[in-house]
Write an enzyme that holds these catalytic residues in place. Sequence first.
Site, PDB file in Angstrom:
ATOM      1  N   TYR A  53     -14.243  -1.278   8.724  1.00 13.67           N
ATOM      2  CA  TYR A  53     -12.808  -0.974   8.814  1.00 13.67           C
ATOM      3  C   TYR A  53     -12.331  -1.167  10.259  1.00 13.67           C
ATOM      4  O   TYR A  53     -11.303  -1.806  10.510  1.00 13.67           O
ATOM      5  CB  TYR A  53     -12.604   0.467   8.344  1.00 13.67           C
ATOM      6  CG  TYR A  53     -11.248   1.071   8.625  1.00 13.67           C
ATOM      7  CD1 TYR A  53     -10.103   0.627   7.976  1.00 13.67           C
ATOM      8  CD2 TYR A  53     -11.119   2.154   9.516  1.00 13.67           C
ATOM      9  CE1 TYR A  53      -8.870   1.219   8.213  1.00 13.67           C
ATOM     10  CE2 TYR A  53      -9.895   2.752   9.745  1.00 13.67           C
ATOM     11  CZ  TYR A  53      -8.774   2.281   9.106  1.00 13.67           C
ATOM     12  OH  TYR A  53      -7.554   2.867   9.335  1.00 13.67           O
ATOM     13  N   ASP A  87       2.275  -1.863  -4.540  1.00 18.29           N
ATOM     14  CA  ASP A  87       0.897  -1.366  -4.516  1.00 18.29           C
ATOM     15  C   ASP A  87       0.217  -1.917  -5.751  1.00 18.29           C
ATOM     16  O   ASP A  87       0.878  -2.508  -6.612  1.00 18.29           O
ATOM     17  CB  ASP A  87       0.875   0.183  -4.509  1.00 18.29           C
ATOM     18  CG  ASP A  87      -0.391   0.725  -3.833  1.00 18.29           C
ATOM     19  OD1 ASP A  87      -1.475   0.179  -4.122  1.00 18.29           O
ATOM     20  OD2 ASP A  87      -0.298   1.656  -3.025  1.00 18.29           O
ATOM     21  N   ILE A  88      -1.111  -1.672  -5.855  1.00 17.78           N
ATOM     22  CA  ILE A  88      -1.787  -2.121  -7.079  1.00 17.78           C
ATOM     23  C   ILE A  88      -1.629  -1.091  -8.205  1.00 17.78           C
ATOM     24  O   ILE A  88      -1.939  -1.358  -9.342  1.00 17.78           O
ATOM     25  CB  ILE A  88      -3.278  -2.460  -6.832  1.00 17.78           C
ATOM     26  CG1 ILE A  88      -3.988  -1.319  -6.097  1.00 17.78           C
ATOM     27  CG2 ILE A  88      -3.415  -3.759  -6.054  1.00 17.78           C
ATOM     28  CD1 ILE A  88      -5.481  -1.537  -5.929  1.00 17.78           C
ATOM     29  N   ARG A  89      -1.189   0.136  -7.831  1.00 18.88           N
ATOM     30  CA  ARG A  89      -0.901   1.183  -8.831  1.00 18.88           C
ATOM     31  C   ARG A  89       0.475   1.761  -8.573  1.00 18.88           C
ATOM     32  O   ARG A  89       0.937   1.715  -7.439  1.00 18.88           O
ATOM     33  CB  ARG A  89      -1.886   2.352  -8.678  1.00 18.88           C
ATOM     34  CG  ARG A  89      -3.254   2.061  -9.168  1.00 18.88           C
ATOM     35  CD  ARG A  89      -4.221   3.210  -8.921  1.00 18.88           C
ATOM     36  NE  ARG A  89      -5.505   2.635  -8.570  1.00 18.88           N
ATOM     37  CZ  ARG A  89      -5.946   2.459  -7.335  1.00 18.88           C
ATOM     38  NH1 ARG A  89      -5.222   2.857  -6.299  1.00 18.88           N
ATOM     39  NH2 ARG A  89      -7.105   1.875  -7.106  1.00 18.88           N
ATOM     40  N   GLY A 113       0.834  -1.211   0.000  1.00 18.18           N
ATOM     41  CA  GLY A 113       0.000   0.000   0.000  1.00 18.18           C
ATOM     42  C   GLY A 113       0.861   1.249   0.000  1.00 18.18           C
ATOM     43  O   GLY A 113       0.490   2.277   0.579  1.00 18.18           O
ATOM     44  N   GLY A 141      -0.275   4.980  -0.746  1.00 17.40           N
ATOM     45  CA  GLY A 141      -1.264   5.656   0.090  1.00 17.40           C
ATOM     46  C   GLY A 141      -0.681   6.848   0.837  1.00 17.40           C
ATOM     47  O   GLY A 141       0.499   7.184   0.694  1.00 17.40           O
ATOM     48  N   GLN A 142      -1.525   7.464   1.655  1.00 15.29           N
ATOM     49  CA  GLN A 142      -1.132   8.705   2.349  1.00 15.29           C
ATOM     50  C   GLN A 142       0.128   8.518   3.193  1.00 15.29           C
ATOM     51  O   GLN A 142       1.062   9.312   3.120  1.00 15.29           O
ATOM     52  CB  GLN A 142      -2.289   9.181   3.251  1.00 15.29           C
ATOM     53  CG  GLN A 142      -2.014  10.530   3.897  1.00 15.29           C
ATOM     54  CD  GLN A 142      -2.931  10.840   5.070  1.00 15.29           C
ATOM     55  OE1 GLN A 142      -3.657   9.964   5.556  1.00 15.29           O
ATOM     56  NE2 GLN A 142      -2.899  12.075   5.534  1.00 15.29           N
TER      57      GLN A 142
HETATM   58  C1  AKB Z   1      -9.858   7.040   8.653  1.00 22.86           C
HETATM   59  O1  AKB Z   1     -10.395   8.146   8.839  1.00 22.86           O
HETATM   60  O2  AKB Z   1     -10.464   6.038   8.256  1.00 22.86           O
HETATM   61  C2  AKB Z   1      -8.398   6.894   8.996  1.00 22.86           C
HETATM   62  C3  AKB Z   1      -8.221   6.387  10.383  1.00 22.86           C
HETATM   63  C4  AKB Z   1      -8.467   7.265  11.529  1.00 22.86           C
HETATM   64  O3  AKB Z   1      -7.876   5.249  10.549  1.00 22.86           O
HETATM   65  N1  AKB Z   1      -7.722   8.139   8.826  1.00 22.86           N
END
Ligand code: AKB
Length: 320
Positions: free
Chosen positions: A141, A36-38, A10, A13-14
């Site tokens: 998540y 990464d995938i890109r 990843g 990513g950020q």
């Molecule tokens: C999100 O907002 O999903 C993330 C986190 C706090 O894990 N930045």
Amino acid sequence: MQKEKIIVTGAGGQIGQVLLQELSNRYGMDAVIATDIRPVPNWGGRFVTLNVLDRIGLENLVEEQGTTQIYHLAAILSASGEKDPLMTWQVNMDGLLNILDTARTRGIDRVFYPSSIAVFGAGIDLQQAGQDVPLIPATVYGITKAAGENWGYYYYHRYGLDVRSLRYPGIIGYQSPPGGGTTDYAVDIFHYAARREPYTCFLAADSRLPMIYMDDAIRATLDLMAAPKEQIRVRTSYNLSGMDFDPQELAAAIQEFVPDFKVRYEPDFRQAIAASWPQRIDDTNARQDWGWAPAYSLRSMTKDMLDHLGSTISSGQPIH
Ligand code: AKB
């Protein structure tokens, strides 16, 4: 000294984009492999296209490279995750299990796994989340991150795999865009301010959340990974915090440097996610075990963000 070979998943990513630079400063460009995938923007080192669900591809790469460490950053974040919960479970969970089991069977020394404040939710004091509280997350998540922490704990205690983890708060940085989180507003707002455009915030004005500046988040990550093994006493994931504020306070901090900056509040589905998260985090364990201390406050972070974005955005004037 052992020569490190570090895979970052990843990596586009950020966090990944900034971590790659810091890892290559510390260990040398040849030591770091971005996956990464890109393709990863602004990365001049080795890049391999890799989907973390591809176990064979992952094992081959780990073996070919003589990998010593993995930073497993690939994941679908809180807001994007709610759009497809089952896919989020698959990417976040199967991806992690591929990493952990490859690391176990291929003799990797250390794995970094980012957890999140999203693991917290119902049944706790949201004013300040402690280290060892029940985890009843409201998002898929958060469920994957809470389960992932326990998998890390399991692999450490069952197999001796050295998995280390931080519960990141919202991360604010000028170097890379955030991707599908609930805390993304705290980065977006700076880009609008630097362009002297009004910003419409998707969280309520008083929605307080724990946050951290990117420099602090990267330093915490590398300090945790470099700490002697016996100092790592939390084997689920360490609470980590830099500061806390709500959108209204952030807007006021920006207005100190950009006085005519305007913000409107139009909360959307992400407000319910933010409301399920703690407002502050108690990171005493990280401070005690491996010496964590943030360097940036709301004001110093705001100034640094605007200094960097002001000098890179052509329509804006540098801000001092
Ligand atoms: C999100 O907002 O999903 C993330 C986190 C706090 O894990 N930045």
